[in-house]
Design a protein around this motif. Structure first.
Motif, PDB file in Angstrom:
ATOM      1  N   TRP A   1      11.692  -3.820  -5.623  1.00 35.77           N
ATOM      2  CA  TRP A   1      11.650  -2.807  -4.587  1.00 35.77           C
ATOM      3  C   TRP A   1      11.535  -3.477  -3.231  1.00 35.77           C
ATOM      4  O   TRP A   1      11.287  -4.656  -3.133  1.00 35.77           O
ATOM      5  N   THR A   2      11.753  -2.679  -2.182  1.00 36.27           N
ATOM      6  CA  THR A   2      11.623  -3.182  -0.818  1.00 36.27           C
ATOM      7  C   THR A   2      10.387  -2.565  -0.181  1.00 36.27           C
ATOM      8  O   THR A   2       9.964  -1.470  -0.555  1.00 36.27           O
TER       9      THR A   2
ATOM     10  N   PHE B   1      11.384  -8.069  -0.050  1.00 39.08           N
ATOM     11  CA  PHE B   1      11.884  -7.730  -1.378  1.00 39.08           C
ATOM     12  C   PHE B   1      10.860  -8.258  -2.376  1.00 39.08           C
ATOM     13  O   PHE B   1      10.535  -9.454  -2.357  1.00 39.08           O
ATOM     14  N   LEU B   2      10.329  -7.371  -3.223  1.00 36.39           N
ATOM     15  CA  LEU B   2       9.296  -7.757  -4.180  1.00 36.39           C
ATOM     16  C   LEU B   2       9.732  -7.426  -5.598  1.00 36.39           C
ATOM     17  O   LEU B   2      10.570  -6.553  -5.800  1.00 36.39           O
ATOM     18  N   ARG B   3       9.144  -8.129  -6.555  1.00 38.87           N
ATOM     19  CA  ARG B   3       9.364  -7.799  -7.966  1.00 38.87           C
ATOM     20  C   ARG B   3       8.015  -7.825  -8.658  1.00 38.87           C
ATOM     21  O   ARG B   3       7.112  -8.566  -8.259  1.00 38.87           O
TER      22      ARG B   3
ATOM     23  N   PRO C   1       0.799  -1.222   0.000  1.00 37.90           N
ATOM     24  CA  PRO C   1       0.000   0.000   0.000  1.00 37.90           C
ATOM     25  C   PRO C   1       0.837   1.280   0.000  1.00 37.90           C
ATOM     26  O   PRO C   1       0.367   2.318  -0.450  1.00 37.90           O
ATOM     27  N   ILE C   2       2.071   1.213   0.449  1.00 37.70           N
ATOM     28  CA  ILE C   2       2.926   2.395   0.476  1.00 37.70           C
ATOM     29  C   ILE C   2       3.291   2.832  -0.945  1.00 37.70           C
ATOM     30  O   ILE C   2       3.229   4.006  -1.284  1.00 37.70           O
ATOM     31  N   SER C   3       3.665   1.883  -1.788  1.00 40.99           N
ATOM     32  CA  SER C   3       4.040   2.219  -3.176  1.00 40.99           C
ATOM     33  C   SER C   3       2.867   2.053  -4.141  1.00 40.99           C
ATOM     34  O   SER C   3       2.984   2.384  -5.308  1.00 40.99           O
ATOM     35  N   ASP C   4       1.745   1.504  -3.657  1.00 39.46           N
ATOM     36  CA  ASP C   4       0.561   1.239  -4.471  1.00 39.46           C
ATOM     37  C   ASP C   4       0.885   0.322  -5.644  1.00 39.46           C
ATOM     38  O   ASP C   4       0.469   0.549  -6.764  1.00 39.46           O
TER      39      ASP C   4
ATOM     40  N   GLN D   1      10.011 -11.996  -3.060  1.00 36.87           N
ATOM     41  CA  GLN D   1      11.245 -12.694  -3.393  1.00 36.87           C
ATOM     42  C   GLN D   1      12.013 -13.134  -2.152  1.00 36.87           C
ATOM     43  O   GLN D   1      12.651 -14.171  -2.148  1.00 36.87           O
ATOM     44  N   ALA D   2      11.960 -12.316  -1.106  1.00 36.99           N
ATOM     45  CA  ALA D   2      12.689 -12.614   0.136  1.00 36.99           C
ATOM     46  C   ALA D   2      12.166 -11.717   1.241  1.00 36.99           C
ATOM     47  O   ALA D   2      11.619 -10.650   0.963  1.00 36.99           O
TER      48      ALA D   2
END
Length: 74
Positions: free
Chosen positions: A57-58, A47-49, A17-20, A26-27
């Motif tokens: 991004w984190t 850690f997401l992709r 929700p922070i970056s929408d 990933q980790a």
């Protein structure tokens, strides 16, 4: 909507929700293991992709939400 998990699972799609944005986890690491200035308020960093590729991004793992249509990735 959060599924009640204390942490998202690897390969699971999650909404930040922070970056929408929605991405695939990933980790997840405790902030004490990280050597960069993560500026997270929680104790774990995810850690997401993007599911279709792109820049990773984190995010604060505690704020991630799980869309009802999200399915774990193989």
């Amino acid at each position: 909507m959060n599924t009640g998990r204390t942490a998202p699972g690897l390969g699971q799609e999650a909404y930040d929700p922070i970056s929408d944005r929605t991405g695939v986890v990933q980790a997840i690491h405790p902030t004490t293991e990280l050597l960069f200035d993560h500026k997270m308020t929680g104790s774990r960093v995810a850690f997401l992709r993007p599911a279709r590729g792109g820049v990773e991004w984190t995010a604060d793992a505690a704020t991630l939400r799980f869309p009802p249509e999200a399915k774990p990735r193989p």
